[in-house]
Design a protein around this motif. Sequence first.
Motif, short mmCIF file in Angstrom:
data_model
loop_
_atom_site.label_atom_id
_atom_site.label_comp_id
_atom_site.label_asym_id
_atom_site.label_seq_id
_atom_site.Cartn_x
_atom_site.Cartn_y
_atom_site.Cartn_z
N ALA A 28 -3.35 -0.72 -5.35
CA ALA A 28 -4.43 -1.26 -4.52
C ALA A 28 -5.15 -0.09 -3.87
CB ALA A 28 -3.83 -2.17 -3.46
N GLU A 29 -6.42 -0.20 -3.77
CA GLU A 29 -7.21 0.88 -3.20
C GLU A 29 -6.79 1.13 -1.75
OE1 GLU A 29 -11.91 1.89 -2.69
OE2 GLU A 29 -11.25 -0.08 -3.31
N ASP A 31 -6.90 1.90 2.03
CA ASP A 31 -7.91 1.75 3.06
C ASP A 31 -7.81 2.93 4.01
OD1 ASP A 31 -9.79 -0.35 3.09
OD2 ASP A 31 -8.09 -1.74 3.03
N VAL A 259 3.34 -2.28 -4.47
CA VAL A 259 2.42 -3.16 -3.75
C VAL A 259 2.35 -2.73 -2.29
CG1 VAL A 259 2.02 -5.54 -2.99
CG2 VAL A 259 2.89 -5.08 -5.30
N LEU A 260 3.51 -2.44 -1.69
CA LEU A 260 3.54 -2.12 -0.27
C LEU A 260 3.25 -0.65 0.02
CD1 LEU A 260 6.66 -4.19 0.86
CD2 LEU A 260 4.25 -4.81 1.01
N PRO A 280 -3.09 7.27 5.68
CA PRO A 280 -2.98 6.68 4.35
C PRO A 280 -3.87 7.44 3.38
CG PRO A 280 -4.17 5.20 5.83
CD PRO A 280 -3.92 6.47 6.58
N ARG A 307 4.26 4.03 2.36
CA ARG A 307 3.22 3.33 3.11
C ARG A 307 2.82 4.02 4.41
NH1 ARG A 307 1.86 -2.26 3.50
NH2 ARG A 307 1.27 -2.90 5.58
N ILE B 210 4.63 -7.60 7.08
CA ILE B 210 3.55 -6.84 6.45
C ILE B 210 3.10 -7.52 5.16
CG2 ILE B 210 4.22 -4.61 7.38
CD1 ILE B 210 5.60 -3.97 4.73
N GLY B 211 1.94 -7.09 4.69
CA GLY B 211 1.45 -7.55 3.40
C GLY B 211 1.12 -6.34 2.54
N GLY B 212 0.48 -6.59 1.41
CA GLY B 212 0.27 -5.53 0.44
C GLY B 212 -0.75 -4.47 0.85
N GLU B 213 -1.72 -4.84 1.66
CA GLU B 213 -2.72 -3.85 2.08
C GLU B 213 -2.13 -3.01 3.22
OE1 GLU B 213 -5.72 -3.43 0.67
OE2 GLU B 213 -5.26 -5.02 -0.75
N PHE B 214 -2.59 -1.76 3.33
CA PHE B 214 -2.10 -0.92 4.42
C PHE B 214 -2.53 -1.45 5.79
CE2 PHE B 214 -1.91 3.04 1.51
CZ PHE B 214 -0.74 2.56 0.95
N THR B 215 -3.50 -2.36 5.78
CA THR B 215 -3.95 -2.94 7.05
C THR B 215 -3.27 -4.27 7.34
OG1 THR B 215 -5.79 -3.85 5.81
CG2 THR B 215 -6.20 -1.84 7.05
N ASP B 216 -2.37 -4.72 6.47
CA ASP B 216 -1.64 -5.97 6.72
C ASP B 216 -0.37 -5.70 7.50
OD1 ASP B 216 -3.47 -7.52 5.34
OD2 ASP B 216 -2.36 -7.47 3.45
#
Lengths: 353, 331
Positions: A28-29, A31, A259-260, A280, A307, B210-216
């Motif tokens: 995933a890109e 952020d 994913v994480l 990140p 992460r 948490i979720g998959g995005e770094f912002t989750d």
Amino acid sequence: MTKIPSQILSAILRVWACCVFITNVQAAEEDDRKLGLELQKLAALGSDRVLEIFDANQTRGVATIVSEDGYLIGKQSDLAQIDEILIRLGSKKIPPRLVELLPSLDLVVIKVPAHGLDSISWKKEEKAVTMGDWLVSVGSKKKEASLGVVSAKTREIKPSRAALGIRMSTPTANETGVGILGVVPNSPAQRAGLAAGDKLLSIDNENVASPADVKRLITASAPGQAIVIEIERKGRRFSVSASLEDASILGNPMETSQVLNGRTSLRRVDFPQVIQHDTPLSPDLMGGALLDLDGNFVGINIARVNRFTTYALPAHVFADAVQRAISEDRQRRAAARGSLLVPIGPQGSAKNL
Amino acid sequence: MEAILSAVIRSNLFPSLLALVLISQSLMIGISRADLISDESIEELKSVQEKVKRQLEKSMAATVAIVSTSGMGTGVLVSEDGLILTAGHVSMKPGQQMQIVFADGKKAKAETLGRHLLSDAGMMRIVKPKGPLPYVELEDDASASDAGKWCFALGHPGGRDADRGIVLRVGRVLQKRKFKIKTSCELMGGDSGGPLFSMNGKVMGIHSFIGGEFTDNYHVTMDPFHTHWDAMQDKEVVTLAGYGKGGFLGVRTNNHETGVIVSEVVEGSAAEDAGLQVGDIVLSIDGTLIKGYLGFVEYLRQKSPNEVIELDILRDEEQKSLNVTLGERKK
């Protein structure tokens, strides 16, 4: 004055690299924390000190300029993955010359023919950054940068053991190979498709006859390294490739989850000292410069770990080794030219002649 | 729903975590990349840096690692006699013994107290503390956790590592709900139950999932702790049905984009007496807009039998106002 073709450079790097690994994964890109206008100026200042690395048409990484005449440093184990290394210099793409490998730091010093480059400046008296200090990780020509803080103690990261994730049976006499009793869920073995009942015949073309053989070959490898495993299943033989994992996170679903964690660096351990920060970053930005809020050079990003973790080598850890490598290279080049005009390096190389 | 919300950041809970990621995305509107582009000045960043560094020593001293039989988590001391706030999925069952490790490596025993299932709030207490313990205060300024505000997180991501120590993350609040704060402080398994601090160095959230995005990155707000403080200290497990004063409306509802939609009216209930019908969309209670089913239930739970509430509803595209006298919930 022979020019080493970049393919050879890459081959040399590959021999030296601690972790050889083939990656072709999409994450995933990230952020990244993008910066406001004022900080963009700072980032641009940093970006000018970083050059892009290409592989044919694709941007593959970055290297940081450490002298105005074209000496650069990059992350060795990442550059070793690139078949043909090209450095973007203005509108041209130039194959660099290998100057020095610093495997204990996972750094490589390379050189492109250039003058008047905007180099990072080594600080004479470095003020160590501490937890909570903001750090700016510079990007590439896009003049992007990301922001994070020093997030843990600055410390040594010890080497870790490589693991495959199988349980083995003790072979009986006259039996060839080693039987696999079980496979750790979420391990390199499972991802490579190994299963209970398979028989392990060889690793990297070396036959194995006992669990001890397998252990010896795996522990001799580094986490991240790809090994080729020959197995026998239902009378049929075939080979699979598995990328070994750091034994401390073997099978841990969260720590190994792409994913994480997003994409991470191949070599994430075995550094004499790192600054841990929470920026990140894409692993492609390892080798890029790290600045403080005043634009001072703090170090080089060296590993995207997970992460919440990026490691950077503090400048004082590699300054001497890099400057010595540059100085010696200048002497060698000058000697090869038979010239009396020797550029005086930071170590005062002229007086050695 | 309770099971989903109490599942969470723990090393061995990956399948439930993924489920949770999906649920969380359907419940909350994701933040767009553009929202993250900030225009802070270097001066502002330096001021944040100074504030964080000033609070760091005290806040780290109050942050503890929690070791249980099922995994590792984090907690935060909020009183000198050893009360610890953590995540409900870390404290789990009340009355269990767990080991606490302080920032300096010293150890202590703690007993788990109550939890609030809907929000993932949990508590425990150090057994027989030797002398006063380091602690931090709770943030009483609700605006400190508004979207856009700076914050910092402490914890033991990946479990306690003595060489590395406690890990800091600095970020911003991206969203705030009644029970949940979403931030850009990247969390990981092992952080669960750890503190999210305001720039005043006061606790305003507890790391949850948490979720998959770094912002989750999601944290429990202080709201459920404040509301159920006594019950949780008394080792109660507060479930959705088990709290509140017992005022009973008598409807089943589903989420609707402008409130909740009535799917069933209980026979003989206050809702039936007031004339609520299946298909009615409830827009607000007592003038407060309803944000989904959870908000609707939470509001009703605070009401007593015989209290009168005013519902604004939409029926056949016509807006109506109904006064309902609440009945009594059957035990």
